[in-house]
Motif scaffolding. Structure first.
Motif, PDB file in Angstrom:
ATOM      1  N   ALA A  47      16.410 -18.840 -54.480  1.00 36.97           N
ATOM      2  CA  ALA A  47      16.427 -20.186 -53.909  1.00 36.97           C
ATOM      3  C   ALA A  47      16.111 -20.198 -52.416  1.00 36.97           C
ATOM      4  CB  ALA A  47      17.785 -20.840 -54.164  1.00 36.97           C
ATOM      5  N   SER A  48      16.454 -19.139 -51.703  1.00 37.50           N
ATOM      6  CA  SER A  48      16.187 -19.108 -50.259  1.00 37.50           C
ATOM      7  C   SER A  48      14.700 -19.158 -49.970  1.00 37.50           C
ATOM      8  CB  SER A  48      16.769 -17.845 -49.628  1.00 37.50           C
ATOM      9  OG  SER A  48      18.125 -17.747 -49.887  1.00 37.50           O
ATOM     10  N   ALA A  49      13.904 -18.445 -50.766  1.00 37.16           N
ATOM     11  CA  ALA A  49      12.452 -18.457 -50.574  1.00 37.16           C
ATOM     12  C   ALA A  49      11.899 -19.835 -50.898  1.00 37.16           C
ATOM     13  CB  ALA A  49      11.790 -17.386 -51.442  1.00 37.16           C
ATOM     14  N   ARG A  50      12.410 -20.470 -51.918  1.00 38.42           N
ATOM     15  CA  ARG A  50      11.971 -21.827 -52.293  1.00 38.42           C
ATOM     16  C   ARG A  50      12.303 -22.813 -51.169  1.00 38.42           C
ATOM     17  NH1 ARG A  50      10.170 -26.197 -53.432  1.00 38.42           N
ATOM     18  NH2 ARG A  50      10.320 -27.434 -55.291  1.00 38.42           N
ATOM     19  N   ARG A  51      13.506 -22.698 -50.612  1.00 36.83           N
ATOM     20  CA  ARG A  51      13.904 -23.589 -49.506  1.00 36.83           C
ATOM     21  C   ARG A  51      13.023 -23.370 -48.280  1.00 36.83           C
ATOM     22  NH1 ARG A  51      19.131 -22.534 -51.332  1.00 36.83           N
ATOM     23  NH2 ARG A  51      19.417 -20.902 -49.754  1.00 36.83           N
ATOM     24  N   LEU A  52      12.717 -22.118 -47.979  1.00 38.02           N
ATOM     25  CA  LEU A  52      11.830 -21.823 -46.854  1.00 38.02           C
ATOM     26  C   LEU A  52      10.471 -22.471 -47.068  1.00 38.02           C
ATOM     27  CD1 LEU A  52      10.927 -20.360 -44.260  1.00 38.02           C
ATOM     28  CD2 LEU A  52      10.481 -18.336 -45.693  1.00 38.02           C
ATOM     29  N   ALA A  53       9.900 -22.270 -48.244  1.00 37.07           N
ATOM     30  CA  ALA A  53       8.586 -22.835 -48.548  1.00 37.07           C
ATOM     31  C   ALA A  53       8.604 -24.358 -48.438  1.00 37.07           C
ATOM     32  CB  ALA A  53       8.137 -22.394 -49.937  1.00 37.07           C
ATOM     33  N   ALA A  54       9.654 -24.986 -48.965  1.00 34.08           N
ATOM     34  CA  ALA A  54       9.753 -26.453 -48.913  1.00 34.08           C
ATOM     35  C   ALA A  54       9.885 -26.947 -47.472  1.00 34.08           C
ATOM     36  CB  ALA A  54      10.938 -26.923 -49.753  1.00 34.08           C
ATOM     37  N   ALA A  55      10.666 -26.235 -46.655  1.00 34.03           N
ATOM     38  CA  ALA A  55      10.843 -26.641 -45.254  1.00 34.03           C
ATOM     39  C   ALA A  55       9.532 -26.522 -44.489  1.00 34.03           C
ATOM     40  CB  ALA A  55      11.931 -25.778 -44.601  1.00 34.03           C
ATOM     41  N   LEU A  56       8.784 -25.465 -44.725  1.00 29.27           N
ATOM     42  CA  LEU A  56       7.487 -25.289 -44.060  1.00 29.27           C
ATOM     43  C   LEU A  56       6.500 -26.370 -44.490  1.00 29.27           C
ATOM     44  CD1 LEU A  56       7.249 -21.421 -44.430  1.00 29.27           C
ATOM     45  CD2 LEU A  56       7.628 -22.671 -42.292  1.00 29.27           C
ATOM     46  N   GLN A  57       6.427 -26.613 -45.793  1.00 26.90           N
ATOM     47  CA  GLN A  57       5.502 -27.611 -46.328  1.00 26.90           C
ATOM     48  C   GLN A  57       5.803 -28.989 -45.736  1.00 26.90           C
ATOM     49  OE1 GLN A  57       2.893 -27.026 -48.206  1.00 26.90           O
ATOM     50  NE2 GLN A  57       2.352 -28.965 -49.128  1.00 26.90           N
ATOM     51  N   GLN A  58       7.068 -29.345 -45.701  1.00 30.27           N
ATOM     52  CA  GLN A  58       7.471 -30.650 -45.171  1.00 30.27           C
ATOM     53  C   GLN A  58       7.034 -30.815 -43.722  1.00 30.27           C
ATOM     54  OE1 GLN A  58      11.720 -31.198 -44.791  1.00 30.27           O
ATOM     55  NE2 GLN A  58      11.508 -33.414 -44.864  1.00 30.27           N
ATOM     56  N   GLN A  59       7.248 -29.815 -42.908  1.00 26.81           N
ATOM     57  CA  GLN A  59       6.902 -29.909 -41.490  1.00 26.81           C
ATOM     58  C   GLN A  59       5.391 -29.953 -41.273  1.00 26.81           C
ATOM     59  OE1 GLN A  59       8.991 -30.403 -38.849  1.00 26.81           O
ATOM     60  NE2 GLN A  59      10.524 -30.682 -40.457  1.00 26.81           N
ATOM     61  N   MET A  60       4.640 -29.155 -42.028  1.00 24.61           N
ATOM     62  CA  MET A  60       3.179 -29.179 -41.875  1.00 24.61           C
ATOM     63  C   MET A  60       2.611 -30.541 -42.245  1.00 24.61           C
ATOM     64  SD  MET A  60       1.778 -25.423 -43.031  1.00 24.61           S
ATOM     65  CE  MET A  60       2.471 -25.478 -44.673  1.00 24.61           C
ATOM     66  N   LEU A  61       3.098 -31.120 -43.342  1.00 22.06           N
ATOM     67  CA  LEU A  61       2.604 -32.428 -43.757  1.00 22.06           C
ATOM     68  C   LEU A  61       2.961 -33.514 -42.744  1.00 22.06           C
ATOM     69  CD1 LEU A  61       3.338 -32.251 -47.565  1.00 22.06           C
ATOM     70  CD2 LEU A  61       1.085 -32.333 -46.479  1.00 22.06           C
ATOM     71  N   ALA A  62       4.108 -33.372 -42.099  1.00 18.98           N
ATOM     72  CA  ALA A  62       4.555 -34.381 -41.143  1.00 18.98           C
ATOM     73  C   ALA A  62       3.618 -34.496 -39.945  1.00 18.98           C
ATOM     74  CB  ALA A  62       5.973 -34.063 -40.671  1.00 18.98           C
ATOM     75  N   ILE A  63       2.965 -33.414 -39.555  1.00 20.16           N
ATOM     76  CA  ILE A  63       2.073 -33.487 -38.387  1.00 20.16           C
ATOM     77  C   ILE A  63       0.608 -33.616 -38.798  1.00 20.16           C
ATOM     78  CG2 ILE A  63       3.662 -32.217 -36.923  1.00 20.16           C
ATOM     79  CD1 ILE A  63       0.562 -30.459 -37.739  1.00 20.16           C
ATOM     80  N   SER A  64       0.364 -33.723 -40.081  1.00 22.61           N
ATOM     81  CA  SER A  64      -1.009 -33.789 -40.572  1.00 22.61           C
ATOM     82  C   SER A  64      -1.205 -34.977 -41.506  1.00 22.61           C
ATOM     83  CB  SER A  64      -1.332 -32.469 -41.296  1.00 22.61           C
ATOM     84  OG  SER A  64      -2.700 -32.381 -41.552  1.00 22.61           O
ATOM     85  N   PRO A  65      -1.066 -36.202 -40.987  1.00 24.38           N
ATOM     86  CA  PRO A  65      -1.196 -37.384 -41.844  1.00 24.38           C
ATOM     87  C   PRO A  65      -2.569 -37.444 -42.513  1.00 24.38           C
ATOM     88  CG  PRO A  65      -1.220 -38.000 -39.522  1.00 24.38           C
ATOM     89  CD  PRO A  65      -0.904 -36.536 -39.584  1.00 24.38           C
ATOM     90  N   GLY A  66      -2.549 -37.779 -43.783  1.00 22.39           N
ATOM     91  CA  GLY A  66      -3.785 -37.879 -44.543  1.00 22.39           C
ATOM     92  C   GLY A  66      -4.189 -36.597 -45.244  1.00 22.39           C
ATOM     93  N   SER A  67      -3.554 -35.485 -44.885  1.00 18.25           N
ATOM     94  CA  SER A  67      -3.859 -34.232 -45.593  1.00 18.25           C
ATOM     95  C   SER A  67      -3.231 -34.287 -46.978  1.00 18.25           C
ATOM     96  CB  SER A  67      -3.287 -33.019 -44.853  1.00 18.25           C
ATOM     97  OG  SER A  67      -4.042 -32.723 -43.722  1.00 18.25           O
ATOM     98  N   PRO A  68      -3.987 -33.956 -47.998  1.00 13.42           N
ATOM     99  CA  PRO A  68      -3.398 -33.930 -49.332  1.00 13.42           C
ATOM    100  C   PRO A  68      -2.270 -32.905 -49.420  1.00 13.42           C
ATOM    101  CG  PRO A  68      -5.788 -33.930 -49.467  1.00 13.42           C
ATOM    102  CD  PRO A  68      -5.432 -33.718 -48.026  1.00 13.42           C
ATOM    103  N   ASP A  69      -1.207 -33.283 -50.102  1.00 12.34           N
ATOM    104  CA  ASP A  69      -0.072 -32.404 -50.347  1.00 12.34           C
ATOM    105  C   ASP A  69      -0.344 -31.634 -51.636  1.00 12.34           C
ATOM    106  OD1 ASP A  69       2.343 -31.146 -50.831  1.00 12.34           O
ATOM    107  OD2 ASP A  69       3.537 -32.987 -50.777  1.00 12.34           O
ATOM    108  N   ARG A  70      -0.738 -30.377 -51.492  1.00  9.73           N
ATOM    109  CA  ARG A  70      -1.005 -29.537 -52.667  1.00  9.73           C
ATOM    110  C   ARG A  70       0.270 -28.888 -53.186  1.00  9.73           C
ATOM    111  NH1 ARG A  70      -6.391 -28.337 -53.697  1.00  9.73           N
ATOM    112  NH2 ARG A  70      -5.848 -26.231 -54.389  1.00  9.73           N
ATOM    113  N   GLY A  71       1.369 -29.115 -52.500  1.00 10.67           N
ATOM    114  CA  GLY A  71       2.676 -28.768 -53.004  1.00 10.67           C
ATOM    115  C   GLY A  71       3.227 -27.406 -52.632  1.00 10.67           C
ATOM    116  N   VAL A  72       4.461 -27.227 -53.037  1.00 12.54           N
ATOM    117  CA  VAL A  72       5.161 -25.949 -52.940  1.00 12.54           C
ATOM    118  C   VAL A  72       5.047 -25.324 -54.311  1.00 12.54           C
ATOM    119  CG1 VAL A  72       7.417 -24.860 -52.601  1.00 12.54           C
ATOM    120  CG2 VAL A  72       6.729 -26.795 -51.159  1.00 12.54           C
TER     121      VAL A  72
END
Length: 129
Positions: A47-72
């Protein structure tokens, strides 16, 4: 320019709490329609690796409006499969994508992306305590 096994060995011997491998995706130049941000973790890492991946994905998407979210997503990349600490591999966009290539070429965007990754790491560390 470090090959994969020495990269993993360095990470494993460093005493690091987390490991993040940063990349930019690419496809054929004939596919400028393919854009987006995605983050991978190794399913067997817990679960720790999943949480890390989700936290990174969330932050990258937040500064990149309009970028498609290909997911975790789960992945079996050597660097996330063989490290002993929670690990993630991020794809910050497609060098061959019409949207992403312009952003990735911009030094200001890359700096914001680096700050987003830092924030994601800090969030993941906070969540693990």
């Amino acid at each position: 320019d470090v090959d994969l096994p020495p990269r993993v060995s360095l990470a494993n011997s460093s005493g690091a709490d987390l490991f993040v491998s940063v990349h930019a995706n690419a496809l054929s130049m004939a596919r400028p329609d393919v854009n987006g941000i995605e983050t991978f973790y190794f399913e067997g890492a817990g679960a720790s690796a999943r949480r890390l991946a989700a936290a990174l994905q969330q932050q990258m998407l937040a500064i990149s409006p309009g970028s498609p979210d290909r997911g975790v997503r789960t992945g079996r990349f050597f660097v996330i499969r063989r490290t002993v600490m929670p690990s993630a591999l991020v794809e910050m966009g497609f060098l061959t994508g019409a949207i992403d290539s312009r952003r990735l070429a911009d030094a200001s965007f890359r700096r914001r992306m680096a700050l987003a990754l830092s924030a994601g790491v800090l969030n993941a560390l906070r969540e693990s305590q």
